[in-house]
Scaffold this active site. Structure first.
Site, PDB file in Angstrom:
ATOM      1  N   HIS A 158       1.726   2.112  -1.399  1.00  0.00           N
ATOM      2  CA  HIS A 158       2.023   0.920  -2.228  1.00  0.00           C
ATOM      3  C   HIS A 158       0.336   0.496  -3.036  1.00  0.00           C
ATOM      4  O   HIS A 158      -0.677   0.598  -2.497  1.00  0.00           O
ATOM      5  CB  HIS A 158       2.196  -0.299  -1.233  1.00  0.00           C
ATOM      6  CG  HIS A 158       3.625  -0.243  -0.748  1.00  0.00           C
ATOM      7  ND1 HIS A 158       4.103  -1.341  -0.024  1.00  0.00           N
ATOM      8  CD2 HIS A 158       4.321   0.728  -0.513  1.00  0.00           C
ATOM      9  CE1 HIS A 158       5.209  -1.047   0.244  1.00  0.00           C
ATOM     10  NE2 HIS A 158       5.396   0.382   0.071  1.00  0.00           N
ATOM     11  N   TYR A 160       4.220 -11.508   0.784  1.00  0.00           N
ATOM     12  CA  TYR A 160       3.478 -12.576   1.684  1.00  0.00           C
ATOM     13  C   TYR A 160       4.130 -13.972   1.248  1.00  0.00           C
ATOM     14  O   TYR A 160       3.821 -14.340   0.075  1.00  0.00           O
ATOM     15  CB  TYR A 160       2.213 -12.417   1.755  1.00  0.00           C
ATOM     16  CG  TYR A 160       1.717 -11.325   2.598  1.00  0.00           C
ATOM     17  CD1 TYR A 160       0.981 -11.467   3.842  1.00  0.00           C
ATOM     18  CD2 TYR A 160       1.602 -10.022   1.941  1.00  0.00           C
ATOM     19  CE1 TYR A 160       0.695 -10.464   4.574  1.00  0.00           C
ATOM     20  CE2 TYR A 160       1.038  -8.718   2.721  1.00  0.00           C
ATOM     21  CZ  TYR A 160       0.507  -9.127   3.931  1.00  0.00           C
ATOM     22  OH  TYR A 160       0.086  -8.038   4.560  1.00  0.00           O
ATOM     23  N   PRO A 182      -2.281 -10.329  12.641  1.00  0.00           N
ATOM     24  CA  PRO A 182      -1.822  -9.354  11.784  1.00  0.00           C
ATOM     25  C   PRO A 182      -1.755  -9.594  10.510  1.00  0.00           C
ATOM     26  O   PRO A 182      -1.275  -8.594   9.446  1.00  0.00           O
ATOM     27  CB  PRO A 182      -0.367  -9.043  12.393  1.00  0.00           C
ATOM     28  CG  PRO A 182      -0.102 -10.198  13.349  1.00  0.00           C
ATOM     29  CD  PRO A 182      -1.252 -10.764  13.489  1.00  0.00           C
ATOM     30  N   LYS A 229      -5.216  -5.195   9.860  1.00  0.00           N
ATOM     31  CA  LYS A 229      -6.567  -4.782  10.044  1.00  0.00           C
ATOM     32  C   LYS A 229      -6.415  -3.938  11.571  1.00  0.00           C
ATOM     33  O   LYS A 229      -7.595  -3.135  11.865  1.00  0.00           O
ATOM     34  CB  LYS A 229      -7.669  -5.694   9.986  1.00  0.00           C
ATOM     35  CG  LYS A 229      -7.989  -6.280   8.442  1.00  0.00           C
ATOM     36  CD  LYS A 229      -8.171  -5.179   7.674  1.00  0.00           C
ATOM     37  CE  LYS A 229      -8.042  -5.411   6.003  1.00  0.00           C
ATOM     38  NZ  LYS A 229      -7.773  -4.459   5.071  1.00  0.00           N
ATOM     39  N   TYR A 254      -8.254  -5.783   1.434  1.00  0.00           N
ATOM     40  CA  TYR A 254      -6.946  -5.352   1.817  1.00  0.00           C
ATOM     41  C   TYR A 254      -6.694  -4.027   1.866  1.00  0.00           C
ATOM     42  O   TYR A 254      -6.104  -3.265   2.794  1.00  0.00           O
ATOM     43  CB  TYR A 254      -5.720  -6.036   1.078  1.00  0.00           C
ATOM     44  CG  TYR A 254      -4.438  -5.847   1.657  1.00  0.00           C
ATOM     45  CD1 TYR A 254      -3.950  -7.093   2.192  1.00  0.00           C
ATOM     46  CD2 TYR A 254      -3.612  -4.897   1.623  1.00  0.00           C
ATOM     47  CE1 TYR A 254      -2.549  -7.039   2.887  1.00  0.00           C
ATOM     48  CE2 TYR A 254      -2.141  -4.692   2.066  1.00  0.00           C
ATOM     49  CZ  TYR A 254      -1.895  -5.954   2.831  1.00  0.00           C
ATOM     50  OH  TYR A 254      -0.608  -5.908   3.485  1.00  0.00           O
TER      51      TYR A 254
END
Length: 386
Positions: A72, A197, A289, A293, A381
Site C-alpha cells: 500500500h 481510518y 493498535p 506498531k 506510519y
C-alpha cells in the site's frame, strides 16, 4: 541440555530472533507454551512497515510475503463527510507498507526454522528463568533444564519473562484508554484498495484487509463491551454508519468469521535488560493498535538484539549489549507517541467538550492540507529508518 540463547515465546519476535541468530551461526532453542496450530492461527496485526518487510526478505523468510502481501502506498483519513489520502509515494518516496497477517509471518518463520533444523518446542509447560543476574542463566520447563548464555524474553505482555525480574528493577509506564476495539474478520472482498481510518461522531472505525477475499474491520466500542452484544447485523449496521460517510462509497458485507474485543493500552518497561535476560517485543512494551506498531517494534528490537549478541560471540565485546535497551527505547518512545497521537486524533471521548472536538477537527484539517504535517504522519506510519 545446553544452547547459546534460550528464547521464551514463539511469536514473531522469538521466531525471528532464532532465525536471525541462526544466520549468524548462533544456536538457540525456542520454548512456546501454546501448540503450533494455535500460534499459526491467532489473528493479530497485519500492517508491516518497510523495514519489517526488508528484514523478513533479507532473512530468507519473505518469499511468500512478496508473493501474497498487499503493498500500500497510502492511507485514507475519512472525516467530515470527505476522504483525504495520505500519499506515501509523494511524502516518503520509495517507502510503503505491506498488508500481510501476523499469523502468516509466524507460519513463514516456523517453516524457515524447521527447514534449517531449528529447535522450536511447542506446548512447553512451566517455563521459569533462573540466575539471570549471573553468567550462567538457565531455564526450567516441564521437569527439564536448559543451560544457556543468554535468555531472550519474547513471550508477550502476559508472559513469564518480565515478571521474573526482581521488584524494583523496572520502571513501568502505562496508560489505559477509555474505550476498546471490536475487531471483525469477514469473508468479504475489501471495499477499498487502501486502509480507511474514519473519525465520526459515533466513534472511530477502521477498514483494513488481509487478502483480496478477506477484510478486517475495527470499531471503537465501550471499554467494557461484550462481544455477545454485537451480533452480525449490529456490526454491519455500525460499520456502514461510520464508513459510508462519503459520496459513492458502499461497504461490501458478508460472512463474519471472527469477532473479538481488544482493550486499548500503552505500556513501556525500562530497562529492557536484567543481567543475561533481554526483553523484546510485547514483553517490554505495547501500543494501541491505531498506529500499527506492535509487530514492527518487535522486529526492530530483534534486529538490535541479534547484532548485540553476534558482536558478543564474535569478539567478546559487550558494548552493543550494554546499549541494547537504550537503543530500543528510542524507537519505542517514538512509536508510543505516534500511536497515542493517532489514537487521540481519531477517537471520540466520553464527556469531551466542544473545545476538544474542535481541536481534533483542526488538526485533521491541518494534517490533510499541509504537506509538512502529512509527511510527519507518513514517515512515522511507514516506519522510521533503522
Amino acid at each position: 541440555m545446553r544452547t547459546q540463547v534460550g528464547i521464551i515465546g514463539a511469536g514473531p519476535a522469538g521466531l525471528l530472533l532464532s532465525h536471525l541468530l541462526h544466520l549468524r551461526g548462533i544456536h538457540s532453542v525456542v520454548l512456546e507454551r501454546r501448540g503450533r496450530e494455535y500460534v499459526e492461527s491467532r489473528v493479530r496485526a497485519g500492517v508491516l512497515e518497510q523495514g519489517t518487510v526488508d528484514t523478513l526478505v533479507e532473512s530468507g523468510a519473505g518469499e511468500r510475503l512478496l508473493r501474497e502481501g498487499l503493498p500500500h502506498h497510502g492511507i485514507e483519513l475519512r472525516f467530515g463527510g470527505a476522504g483525504h489520502r495520505i500519499a506515501f509515494e509523494k511524502l516518503v518516496p520509495g517507502r510503503a507498507i505491506t498488508v500481510y497477517g501476523q499469523q502468516e509471518v509466524v507460519k513463514d518463520l516456523i517453516a524457515a526454522r524447521l527447514a534449517a533444523g531449528g529447535d522450536v518446542r511447542f506446548e512447553v509447560t512451566d517455563v521459569v528463568p533462573h540466575d539471570m543476574d549471573t553468567d550462567r542463566p538457565y531455564l526450567t520447563f516441564g521437569g527439564e533444564r536448559l543451560d544457556c548464555d543468554f535468555i531472550a524474553g519474547c513471550d508477550g505482555f502476559h508472559g513469564v519473562s518480565r515478571p521474573s525480574i526482581p521488584a524494583g528493577v523496572l520502571t513501568e509506564y502505562e496508560r489505559e484508554y477509555p474505550f476498546a476495539w471490536l475487531g471483525v474478520l469477514a469473508a468479504v472482498p475489501p471495499s477499498t484498495e487502501e486502509l480507511i481510518y474514519a473519525r465520526t461522531g459515533r466513534g472511530f472505525a477502521l477498514h483494513s484487509m488481509r487478502s483480496p477475499e478477506i477484510s478486517r474491520f475495527y470499531l471503537q466500542v465501550p471499554v467494557d463491551a461484550d462481544v455477545e452484544d454485537w451480533p452480525d447485523e449490529r456490526v454491519w449496521a455500525e460499520l456502514r454508519a461510520r464508513l459510508e460517510t462519503v459520496p459513492g462509497f458502499t461497504l461490501a458485507t458478508g460472512e463474519i468469521l471472527e469477532k473479538s474485543v481488544t482493550p486499548m493500552r500503552s505500556f513501556v518497561a525500562e530497562p529492557m535488560r536484567y543481567g543475561r535476560l533481554l526483553l523484546a517485543g510485547d514483553a517490554a512494551h505495547i501500543v494501541p493498535p491505531t498506529g500499527a506498531k506492535g509487530l514492527n517494534l518487535a522486529v526492530a528490537d530483534v534486529r538490535l538484539l541479534t547484532a548485540a549478541l553476534a558482536e558478543w560471540y564474535a569478539s567478546g565485546s559487550a558494548d552493543l549489549l550494554d546499549g541494547y535497551s537504550a537503543a530500543c527505547l528510542r524507537r519505542v518512545w517514538r512509536a508510543q507517541h505516534f500511536s497515542w497521537w493517532m489514537t487521540t486524533l481519531l477517537h471520540t471521548f466520553d464527556g469531551e467538550d466542544a473545545y476538544g472536538e474542535r481541536l481534533q477537527r483542526s488538526y485533521l484539517d491541518y494534517v490533510t492540507s499541509s504537506d509538512a504535517a502529512a509527511a510527519t504522519l507518513a514517515e512515522n506510519y511507514v516506519g522510521m529508518p533503522y
